[in-house]
Design an enzyme around this catalytic site. Structure first.
Site, PDB file in Angstrom:
ATOM      1  N   ASP A  44       0.694  -1.162   0.135  1.00 38.77           N
ATOM      2  CA  ASP A  44       0.010  -0.015  -0.071  1.00 38.77           C
ATOM      3  C   ASP A  44       0.873   1.309  -0.069  1.00 38.77           C
ATOM      4  OD1 ASP A  44      -2.358   1.266   0.049  1.00 38.77           O
ATOM      5  OD2 ASP A  44      -2.629   1.330   2.049  1.00 38.77           O
ATOM      6  N   GLY A  45       0.436   2.369  -0.420  1.00 41.69           N
ATOM      7  CA  GLY A  45       1.016   3.621  -0.524  1.00 41.69           C
ATOM      8  C   GLY A  45       1.436   4.082  -1.794  1.00 41.69           C
ATOM      9  N   SER A  57      -7.610  -5.262  -5.360  1.00 39.16           N
ATOM     10  CA  SER A  57      -8.453  -5.833  -4.601  1.00 39.16           C
ATOM     11  C   SER A  57      -9.954  -5.884  -5.080  1.00 39.16           C
ATOM     12  CB  SER A  57      -8.858  -5.118  -3.170  1.00 39.16           C
ATOM     13  OG  SER A  57      -9.338  -3.874  -3.325  1.00 39.16           O
ATOM     14  N   ASN A  89     -10.826  -2.542  -5.503  1.00 41.20           N
ATOM     15  CA  ASN A  89     -10.056  -1.437  -6.168  1.00 41.20           C
ATOM     16  C   ASN A  89     -10.767  -1.379  -7.711  1.00 41.20           C
ATOM     17  OD1 ASN A  89      -6.663  -2.744  -4.986  1.00 41.20           O
ATOM     18  ND2 ASN A  89      -8.010  -0.881  -4.646  1.00 41.20           N
TER      19      ASN A  89
END
Ligand code: IPE
Ligand code: IPE
Ligand code: MG
Length: 242
Positions: free
Chosen positions: A22-23, A67, A70
């Site tokens: 993530d990020g 995901s 997403n």
């Protein structure tokens, strides 16, 4: 490079490392770059952790790449992610083979574009004989969807007379999940400092050690994987015992 396997950089190796990468968006924003640039550099971190996993001798590594939720993102971003995935699979096939890595994927894969799915199956097929690290990509993956699909599969087997409902136990449930061939993750790493699971492997992480790393995914390097593995070695897993 880490030390060779004989020199053992760590005493207790996790069998299965799962990572919520993530990020990427924040990494790009901090630099005034488009989010897709974060995803592009994030793919380099994927390469890093794959190499790290192989050097450490980790048996299974699951990477949360996309995901079910997403799919809500703007089409442009989704397209860019899918393009990156196709390119990654194409470019890395030889390296995966050279490193004896077996590629696998979990998720509602039929939602991926035909082009993407074709390349994915090609790389999975090409590496199917590999016996080193198993690299599992979670794509169009959602843990609740996985549990729903698992329940449907069990019900189907009951209706066909292959499962006696009275015999349903944790083992049977596990065998009807996408992850049926893999052990549960020992470590769950999440980057970007976010303290949530975001619908990842809900059943499988019941006793995983959680490690949250403050770095954004594009800054994650092999050494960060080693730090996570070392941290795991210091944890005292009790599984409810004393
Ligand atoms: C992770 O980075 C990559 C995917 C979820 C595909 P993000 O795109 O979620 O980046 P942030 O969390 O918005 O910074
Ligand atoms: C989790 O990250 C999904 C992946 C890393 C693929 P998200 O960025 O989608 O999660 P939230 O929205 O912050 O919970
Ligand atoms: Mg995110």
């Amino acid at each position: 490079m880490f030390k060779s396997a004989e020199e053992k950089p760590v005493d207790f190796l996790p069998r299965h490392v799962a990572i919520i990468m993530d990020g990427n968006g924040r990494w790009a924003k901090e630099r005034g770059l488009p989010r897709t640039e974060g995803h592009r550099v994030g793919a380099e971190s994927v390469q890093e952790v794959i190499e790290g996993a192989v050097e450490l001798g980790i048996e299974y590594m699951t990477l949360y790449a996309f995901s079910s939720e997403n799919w809500k993102r703007p089409e442009r971003e989704i397209n860019a992610l899918m393009k990156l995935l196709i390119r990654f699979l194409k470019d890395k096939e030889k390296e995966l083979l050279d490193q004896n890595i077996k590629l696998q994927a979990i998720g509602r894969l039929h939602r991926l574009s035909e082009k993407c799915l074709k390349q994915l199956h090609r790389t999975i097929e090409a590496t199917s004989h590999c016996t080193g690290t198993t690299l599992i990509l979670a794509l169009s993956y959602g843990a609740r969807e996985e549990i729903v699909d698992g329940i449907k599969s069990i019900v189907h087997h009951v209706q066909e007379g292959h499962i006696d409902p009275a015999m349903i136990d944790e083992d049977i449930v596990s065998k009807h999940l996408y992850t049926r061939y893999y052990p549960d993750p020992d470590i769950l790493v999440r980057t970007s400092g976010e303290m949530r699971i975001s619908n990842f492997l809900l059943w499988q992480i019941s006793y995983s050690e959680l490690i949250v790393v403050d770095k954004n995914w594009p800054d994650f390097r092999k050494e960060d994987l080693l730090l996570a593995v070392k941290e795991f070695g210091r944890r005292n897993r009790r599984y409810g015992g004393i």
